[in-house]
Design an enzyme around this catalytic site. Sequence first.
Site, PDB file in Angstrom:
ATOM      1  N   HIS A 203       0.668  -1.045  -0.084  1.00 36.68           N
ATOM      2  CA  HIS A 203       0.045  -0.104   0.141  1.00 36.68           C
ATOM      3  C   HIS A 203       0.925   1.343   0.029  1.00 36.68           C
ATOM      4  O   HIS A 203       0.489   2.519  -0.342  1.00 36.68           O
ATOM      5  CB  HIS A 203      -1.014   0.036   1.221  1.00 36.68           C
ATOM      6  CG  HIS A 203      -0.386   0.220   2.419  1.00 36.68           C
ATOM      7  ND1 HIS A 203       0.021  -0.551   3.444  1.00 36.68           N
ATOM      8  CD2 HIS A 203      -0.134   1.517   3.162  1.00 36.68           C
ATOM      9  CE1 HIS A 203       0.282  -0.020   4.436  1.00 36.68           C
ATOM     10  NE2 HIS A 203       0.264   1.324   4.125  1.00 36.68           N
ATOM     11  N   ASP A 236       0.242  -7.564   1.676  1.00 31.99           N
ATOM     12  CA  ASP A 236       0.338  -6.154   1.631  1.00 31.99           C
ATOM     13  C   ASP A 236       2.220  -5.825   1.609  1.00 31.99           C
ATOM     14  O   ASP A 236       2.645  -5.220   2.601  1.00 31.99           O
ATOM     15  CB  ASP A 236       0.061  -5.661   2.883  1.00 31.99           C
ATOM     16  CG  ASP A 236       0.019  -3.913   2.821  1.00 31.99           C
ATOM     17  OD1 ASP A 236       0.285  -3.381   1.803  1.00 31.99           O
ATOM     18  OD2 ASP A 236      -0.118  -3.408   3.916  1.00 31.99           O
ATOM     19  N   SER A 314       4.686   2.608   7.902  1.00 27.39           N
ATOM     20  CA  SER A 314       4.379   1.290   7.005  1.00 27.39           C
ATOM     21  C   SER A 314       5.343   0.857   6.225  1.00 27.39           C
ATOM     22  O   SER A 314       6.081   1.715   5.468  1.00 27.39           O
ATOM     23  CB  SER A 314       3.269   1.700   6.088  1.00 27.39           C
ATOM     24  OG  SER A 314       2.043   1.782   6.898  1.00 27.39           O
TER      25      SER A 314
END
Length: 390
Positions: A203, A236, A314
Amino acid sequence: MKKIIFLTFTVLIAVISNAQIMPTSKVELQIYYKDNILKLDPIEGIYDVAVNQWGENAFTRFPGESTELDPVMIYKDKNGSFKWYGNDQVTIKKVSSNVYNFNVFYSGSNVTGTTRFILKEGRFFEAPTSIPDRQLRYDMGRNYQAGFQVHFDYTFSKTYPSEEMYYRAKEEEHRVAIENNTPKQWSGTGFALNDGYIVTNYHVIDGAKSISIQGVKGNFDTHYAVTIVGCDKNNDLALLKISDSNFTGFGPIPYAISNTTSEVGEDVFVLGYPLTSTMGDEIKLTTGIISSRTGFQGDVALYQISAPIQPGNSGGPLFDKKGNVIGIVSAKHSGAENVGYAIKTMYLRNLVESCANASIIPTNNTISTLALTGKVKKEKSFVFFINCSK
């Protein structure tokens, strides 16, 4: 006496069932829940309801009975009041964020009984009530005995909208927000593998037309262009590689990528670049433990961790106390404090083996005996700031 308790309960339910219907149908109300899921007050929804009833006087408590009611629908009407569908006898008033008053109006005695409850996790509450003395006198007439009391414990468990529906609605809201307001530039975190390869979240790079990194060997003045080698959207993960001719290598990577599953209670730490617009460009360290070996809704691909993480973390590495990478930071729980998730490294290994070569995975840990400050000093030069743009 048990028979009197049952008859009293029957009177209460009969009054409830004969109340005026508002809105016009259960189907209409269910559509309302679905179409407005993120605008609903937490109390609104459909509940399974169990009722435990019993009676007592000054001398003894009489055997009780438990009953399952038909599913109950709670909604907010146009006047801002919370109602029990098909039941004008019960109303609910919000006191604070998760505290409510449960009000039962008894028409026979013109008395309202009120109890306060706490809505737990947006899905559960208990509302103990007692029939007022004046209503008992009205219901039982000549059979009434002074000091006799009848009690009900209601237990409500929300079944609709489900937690999955809330989660999916949040995802869709996020997707629409991204489509409508996606910035031209955004950032995340990544970390080094051998031979110029870099790991981050899918992402982080999703939708990017240009990706570059900063921080190689601690140098933030130089940007290196990278290309996408492979992605695992379901887990992810993304594998990148530096494609810049000026790149001369990372140097010896001081950590290993774990090939085992870590245990609950293990100490962990995170390095990354969260919220750089307000927290600054310097790499940030947070510490915690593994709280669970499964993630959101029991996802076995994730660890739950207590180390605080923020947007921008992230794709960053999750280290164990020896400085080995055991996970890739992916998300935080928006509804809980210090609950984050990291993808287990076994899923990174699967991605690497499918689109590159297992030899790029670092296997030699040279920092296991250092203190945390020493580990951070060595490892931070292999954790990168990722720049993305459309």
